[in-house]
Motif scaffolding. Structure first.
Motif, PDB file in Angstrom:
ATOM      1  N   HIS A  95     -30.522 -57.710  13.235  1.00  0.00           N
ATOM      2  CA  HIS A  95     -29.565 -58.664  13.437  1.00  0.00           C
ATOM      3  C   HIS A  95     -30.128 -59.983  13.952  1.00  0.00           C
ATOM      4  N   TYR A  96     -29.449 -60.898  13.492  1.00  0.00           N
ATOM      5  CA  TYR A  96     -29.925 -62.397  13.939  1.00  0.00           C
ATOM      6  C   TYR A  96     -28.764 -63.388  14.086  1.00  0.00           C
ATOM      7  N   GLU A  97     -28.726 -64.144  14.794  1.00  0.00           N
ATOM      8  CA  GLU A  97     -27.529 -64.967  15.016  1.00  0.00           C
ATOM      9  C   GLU A  97     -27.993 -66.419  15.067  1.00  0.00           C
ATOM     10  N   LEU A  98     -27.348 -67.198  14.306  1.00  0.00           N
ATOM     11  CA  LEU A  98     -27.580 -68.895  14.039  1.00  0.00           C
ATOM     12  C   LEU A  98     -26.806 -69.760  14.732  1.00  0.00           C
ATOM     13  N   ASP A  99     -27.237 -70.553  15.457  1.00  0.00           N
ATOM     14  CA  ASP A  99     -26.640 -71.538  16.104  1.00  0.00           C
ATOM     15  C   ASP A  99     -27.141 -72.922  15.545  1.00  0.00           C
ATOM     16  N   GLU A 100     -26.127 -73.603  14.664  1.00  0.00           N
ATOM     17  CA  GLU A 100     -26.400 -75.001  14.150  1.00  0.00           C
ATOM     18  C   GLU A 100     -26.006 -76.228  15.060  1.00  0.00           C
ATOM     19  N   PRO A 101     -26.940 -77.250  14.819  1.00  0.00           N
ATOM     20  CA  PRO A 101     -26.659 -78.444  15.615  1.00  0.00           C
ATOM     21  C   PRO A 101     -25.342 -79.196  15.572  1.00  0.00           C
ATOM     22  N   ASP A 102     -24.734 -79.956  16.386  1.00  0.00           N
ATOM     23  CA  ASP A 102     -23.491 -80.552  16.321  1.00  0.00           C
ATOM     24  C   ASP A 102     -23.548 -81.395  14.924  1.00  0.00           C
ATOM     25  N   ALA A 103     -22.371 -81.610  14.344  1.00  0.00           N
ATOM     26  CA  ALA A 103     -22.086 -82.186  12.937  1.00  0.00           C
ATOM     27  C   ALA A 103     -22.407 -83.655  13.059  1.00  0.00           C
ATOM     28  N   ALA A 104     -22.567 -84.397  13.987  1.00  0.00           N
ATOM     29  CA  ALA A 104     -23.000 -85.719  13.880  1.00  0.00           C
ATOM     30  C   ALA A 104     -24.384 -86.142  12.953  1.00  0.00           C
ATOM     31  N   PRO A 105     -25.469 -85.302  13.454  1.00  0.00           N
ATOM     32  CA  PRO A 105     -26.389 -85.606  12.888  1.00  0.00           C
ATOM     33  C   PRO A 105     -26.594 -85.211  11.531  1.00  0.00           C
ATOM     34  N   SER A 136     -34.714 -51.481  16.715  1.00  0.00           N
ATOM     35  CA  SER A 136     -34.243 -50.610  17.898  1.00  0.00           C
ATOM     36  C   SER A 136     -33.774 -51.103  19.105  1.00  0.00           C
ATOM     37  N   HIS A 137     -33.431 -52.460  18.926  1.00  0.00           N
ATOM     38  CA  HIS A 137     -32.971 -53.109  20.229  1.00  0.00           C
ATOM     39  C   HIS A 137     -31.599 -53.852  19.798  1.00  0.00           C
ATOM     40  N   GLY A 138     -30.785 -54.023  20.921  1.00  0.00           N
ATOM     41  CA  GLY A 138     -29.583 -54.779  20.672  1.00  0.00           C
ATOM     42  C   GLY A 138     -28.899 -54.262  19.438  1.00  0.00           C
ATOM     43  N   ARG A 139     -28.588 -55.354  18.411  1.00  0.00           N
ATOM     44  CA  ARG A 139     -27.548 -55.204  17.562  1.00  0.00           C
ATOM     45  C   ARG A 139     -28.326 -54.602  16.078  1.00  0.00           C
ATOM     46  N   SER A 140     -29.571 -54.678  16.405  1.00  0.00           N
ATOM     47  CA  SER A 140     -30.583 -54.401  15.172  1.00  0.00           C
ATOM     48  C   SER A 140     -30.463 -52.870  14.991  1.00  0.00           C
ATOM     49  N   GLY A 141     -30.782 -52.394  13.737  1.00  0.00           N
ATOM     50  CA  GLY A 141     -30.841 -51.034  13.490  1.00  0.00           C
ATOM     51  C   GLY A 141     -32.134 -50.331  14.083  1.00  0.00           C
TER      52      GLY A 141
END
Length: 421
Positions: free
Chosen positions: A95-105, A159-164
């Motif tokens: 499991h991974y999560e992606l945070d994108e930069p703000d839209a202006a750039p 085996s950690h967090g939300r990963s299988g």
């Protein structure tokens, strides 16, 4: 040790003195086995072999109510991004999560593309790898500070967090650092298939980065623009004494592999014991995670929750990989990029001397030893860590030099000034 600590140590030693079958352990008392499970589990996790005596001087009911209140009020670990799944070579879902930069750039990039008729280069991505018995949420403060500033990926190790649960481990295959390095490659392929990379790893996460570099040197040469190794080690972890007398730590090392194997086969028993010995567990975590006295109680409780959420069988499966870990020869592969090597000067798990060895192998690396800090330095002194990460991102070209990074996460006592190390 004082008399109270001595009695607890004696009880743990008695519980660990000889391997037990499940029936014998149950007959002998699940509380005693649970005490051993709590102590040994935390040793392997990087928060072990001691107690905080103040936890024994306050009523148990009051402590339980305090934990519940902190769980309800603490905002830590609540940040979420766009979820994704990478598939490891053995089929384990990561499991991974992606945070994108703000839209202006992004809008500015679109204008440049129209003006010059060329495809804009892929943005830099900062990939955060967490430590043993933690999750991606251990980077809470850095994630909050970098939100909207740069593209980031946070992932949970197998085996950690939300990963299988590791599929190979379910079939009896031990975890290796090499496997974790390949897991990181799978996450990069899924979440950041192109563009520059800045790899950030804490403890086991830093070892994962080293394993990635060893197996995929072309990736480092072609795409890695910067690396941060926080509270990590290049090897010789079997020599760490955890702040214990030599005789005691040698005894623990002798019995630990066998004890973990037994405890890993008695998950329900040990987890019940962990719950029953929550106060002892909390004291151990505090002593071996933090180096100062003025950490926000909510942060301390957050660290407890992260570590106690890791099942004992996962603790057992990962532990052998640390005794075998040796990536000294892989470190020079990182020499061509900006590197930050950072550690707490009171880290009892991966002592700061290990970071000094890493920095010696990378003469151009920036070495930062944070005063009054333990193993979970990114939670204990988040502003110091975030400040140096921001410098690294500028040096790596991941963000412009004038970029403002949020000042999230000062957990110091309000009367104590926070100085930049």
């Amino acid at each position: 040790m004082d008399e109270v600590e001595a009695r607890i140590a004696a009880a743990a030693a008695e519980a660990l003195a000889a391997p037990k079958t499940a029936a014998e352990a149950a007959a002998g008392g699940w509380r005693r086995a649970g005490l051993a499970g709590a102590a040994i589990g935390v040793v392997a996790a990087g928060a072990a072999a001691g107690v905080a005596v103040e936890r024994l001087t306050v009523g148990r009911g009051m402590r339980r109510r305090a934990r519940l209140a902190l769980d309800a009020s603490g905002p830590y670990g609540t940040l979420r991004g766009t979820p994704g799944t990478a598939v490891a070579e053995d089929g384990t879902a990561l499991h991974y999560e992606l945070d994108e930069p703000d839209a202006a750039p992004q809008a500015a990039t679109a204008r440049r593309r129209r003006l010059f008729g060329r495809k804009a280069p892929a943005p830099a991505t900062v990939v955060f790898s967490h430590g043993y018995c933690l999750t991606q949420d251990s980077w809470h403060f850095q994630r909050a500070a970098l939100a909207g500033v740069v593209r980031t990926v946070h992932w949970d190790q197998r085996s950690h967090g939300r990963s299988g649960r590791g599929r190979a481990q379910a079939e009896g295959v031990p975890v290796t650092m090499e496997q974790l390095g390949r897991d990181l490659k799978a996450v990069i392929d899924a979440a950041a298939p192109e563009g520059p990379l800045v790899l950030v790893g804490h403890s086991m996460g830093g070892m994962t980065v080293m394993a990635l570099a060893e197996q995929f040197p072309e990736l480092v040469r072609e795409r890695v623009a910067g690396v941060a190794l926080v509270g990590s080690s290049g090897g010789k972890l079997s020599e760490v004494d955890f702040g214990l007398p030599v005789v005691g730590v040698n005894a623990v090392r002798r019995v630990l592999p066998g004890v973990l194997k037994v405890l890993g086969s008695q998950v329900d028993l040990v987890e019940r014991g962990r719950r029953a010995t929550a106060d002892l567990f909390a004291g151990v975590v505090k002593r071996y995670s933090f180096g100062s006295r003025d950490v926000d109680p909510g942060v301390v409780r957050f660290a407890e929750r992260l570590i106690e959420s890791t099942p004992i069988d996962v603790v057992a499966e990962f532990y052998p990989a640390f005794t075998e870990h040796d990536k000294a020869e892989a470190l020079p592969l990182l020499a061509g990029v900006p590197v930050l090597v950072l550690a707490g000067d009171r880290d009892l798990i991966t002592p700061s001397a290990h970071s000094e060895v890493i920095a010696a192998a990378l003469p151009d690396a920036e070495l930062v030893l944070v005063p009054d800090a333990g193993h979970l330095v990114m939670l204990e002194h988040p502003e110091a860590v975030t400040d140096r990460l921001a410098d690294l991102l500028v040096r790596a070209g991941a963000v412009p030099g004038a970029t403002t990074v949020g000042g999230h996460g000062n957990t110091a006592h309000p009367d104590r000034p926070r100085e930049r190390p």
